[in-house]
Design an enzyme around this catalytic site. Structure first.
Site, PDB file in Angstrom:
ATOM      1  N   PRO A   1       2.264  25.957   5.619  1.00 37.88           N
ATOM      2  CA  PRO A   1       2.408  27.348   5.177  1.00 37.88           C
ATOM      3  C   PRO A   1       3.858  27.684   4.850  1.00 37.88           C
ATOM      4  O   PRO A   1       4.783  27.233   5.541  1.00 37.88           O
ATOM      5  CB  PRO A   1       1.909  28.155   6.377  1.00 37.88           C
ATOM      6  CG  PRO A   1       1.050  27.209   7.143  1.00 37.88           C
ATOM      7  CD  PRO A   1       1.654  25.861   6.951  1.00 37.88           C
ATOM      8  N   GLU A   2       4.053  28.458   3.794  1.00 34.18           N
ATOM      9  CA  GLU A   2       5.407  28.881   3.425  1.00 34.18           C
ATOM     10  C   GLU A   2       5.717  30.222   4.085  1.00 34.18           C
ATOM     11  O   GLU A   2       4.862  30.840   4.723  1.00 34.18           O
ATOM     12  CB  GLU A   2       5.547  28.917   1.912  1.00 34.18           C
ATOM     13  CG  GLU A   2       5.166  27.572   1.302  1.00 34.18           C
ATOM     14  CD  GLU A   2       5.783  27.277  -0.048  1.00 34.18           C
ATOM     15  OE1 GLU A   2       6.797  27.884  -0.409  1.00 34.18           O
ATOM     16  OE2 GLU A   2       5.233  26.402  -0.747  1.00 34.18           O
TER      17      GLU A   2
ATOM     18  N   ARG B   1       8.172  14.420  -0.632  1.00 31.55           N
ATOM     19  CA  ARG B   1       7.382  15.572  -1.079  1.00 31.55           C
ATOM     20  C   ARG B   1       7.234  15.520  -2.590  1.00 31.55           C
ATOM     21  O   ARG B   1       8.124  15.048  -3.300  1.00 31.55           O
ATOM     22  CB  ARG B   1       8.064  16.898  -0.670  1.00 31.55           C
ATOM     23  CG  ARG B   1       8.247  17.095   0.823  1.00 31.55           C
ATOM     24  CD  ARG B   1       6.928  17.189   1.554  1.00 31.55           C
ATOM     25  NE  ARG B   1       6.116  18.296   1.095  1.00 31.55           N
ATOM     26  CZ  ARG B   1       6.237  19.544   1.553  1.00 31.55           C
ATOM     27  NH1 ARG B   1       7.145  19.848   2.457  1.00 31.55           N
ATOM     28  NH2 ARG B   1       5.444  20.496   1.106  1.00 31.55           N
TER      29      ARG B   1
ATOM     30  N   LYS C   1       9.778  29.643   8.456  1.00 31.74           N
ATOM     31  CA  LYS C   1       8.458  29.115   8.787  1.00 31.74           C
ATOM     32  C   LYS C   1       8.150  29.189  10.281  1.00 31.74           C
ATOM     33  O   LYS C   1       7.210  28.553  10.759  1.00 31.74           O
ATOM     34  CB  LYS C   1       8.341  27.667   8.297  1.00 31.74           C
ATOM     35  CG  LYS C   1       8.501  27.528   6.788  1.00 31.74           C
ATOM     36  CD  LYS C   1       8.343  26.084   6.345  1.00 31.74           C
ATOM     37  CE  LYS C   1       8.525  25.950   4.834  1.00 31.74           C
ATOM     38  NZ  LYS C   1       8.330  24.558   4.369  1.00 31.74           N
TER      39      LYS C   1
END
Length: 269
Positions: A2-3, A258, A52
């Protein structure tokens, strides 16, 4: 993972449902049982998000630090509560609602000193009023590291993940490989303001939308995005598809393990 906007939505939700009320805290799974016993029956003051990280504050007790990681998730419901399903690390029950936390990489009690040390290691969060974009600029302007990597470094900028990183770079026509030291301060200020607005929209709606009005499906005639992540985006998870602006094929490569998405034409060097 989640951002930042997701954590800020959770902080607002938990403050609204539990803030100023005594709550029941337990750990059906057992891994947080000792800590939960210290909090059970205490007054839940408020929840805050820092990038976060989510923090639950209790009156005259330590705070709970939660980092969801890749698999962590809160589930929310109105009372009456049901029997726990799965590995519930922490359950909070208030007068009207309850929430279960499953799968976080961090769920721990922290005292004020520990919390300060945690937050000191984070860069500014665009969603927090007490953040200064100049703090991030000091790190970016002195770095030869690519701006794509810097945006994901939580010690430089807190709360940005893969989606906001890719979309912000596209919206500002910036080659992901550009070293931080090549940005101008004025350009960084524009990026910060844009990022803050995009993330605030995410807090309001619960999704990430980054496409400008002139490029939306109803204007261009293209099909709306169909993706489990939702939201209209320019390049994220669109590798091999045509760019909404120039028609070039959206590119993909890995950076620091990523996936990095960008348009080679719109974001050319």
């Amino acid at each position: 993972m989640p951002e930042g906007h997701t954590l800020h939505r959770l902080a607002e939700l938990h403050t609204r449902r539990f803030g100023g009320r005594r709550v029941s805290v337990s750990s059906p799974q057992g891994r947080f049982s000792g800590e939960a016993a210290q909090l059970d029956g205490a007054e839940f003051l408020r929840a805050e998000a820092y990038g976060k990280h989510l923090v639950h504050h209790y009156r005259e007790r330590a705070s709970v630090h939660v980092h969801l990681g890749l698999y962590g998730k809160f589930s929310e419901a109105e009372r009456p509560e049901t029997e726990p399903v799965g590995q519930v690390r922490m359950r909070i029950i208030g007068p009207t609602h309850w929430t279960d936390l499953r799968g976080p990489i961090r769920c721990e009690l922290v005292d004020p000193g520990e919390l300060d040390r945690l937050l000191t290691g984070l860069g500014p969060d665009p969603l927090r009023a007490d953040s200064d974009p100049g703090d991030a600029w000091q790190r970016i302007s002195r770095s030869r590291t690519s701006i794509a990597a810097l945006l994901m470094d939580q010690s430089v900028l807190a709360g940005v993940g893969n989606v906001f990183r890719a979309e912000l770079l596209f919206r500002h026509g910036l080659d992901p490989a550009t070293p931080g030291e090549r940005l101008t301060e004025r350009r960084w200020e524009r990026m910060w303001a844009d990022l803050a607005e995009l993330m605030r929209h995410g807090v309001r709606t619960g999704r990430i939308d980054t496409v400008r009005p002139e490029h939306m499906p109803e204007v261009t005639g293209r099909q709306p995005r169909r993706d489990r992540h939702g939201g209209e985006v320019y390049v994220y998870r669109r590798a091999g598809q045509p760019c909404h602006v120039c028609g070039s094929e959206v590119a993909l490569r890995e950076l620091a393990a990523r996936k990095l998405y960008w348009c080679p034409r719109c974001q050319g060097p």
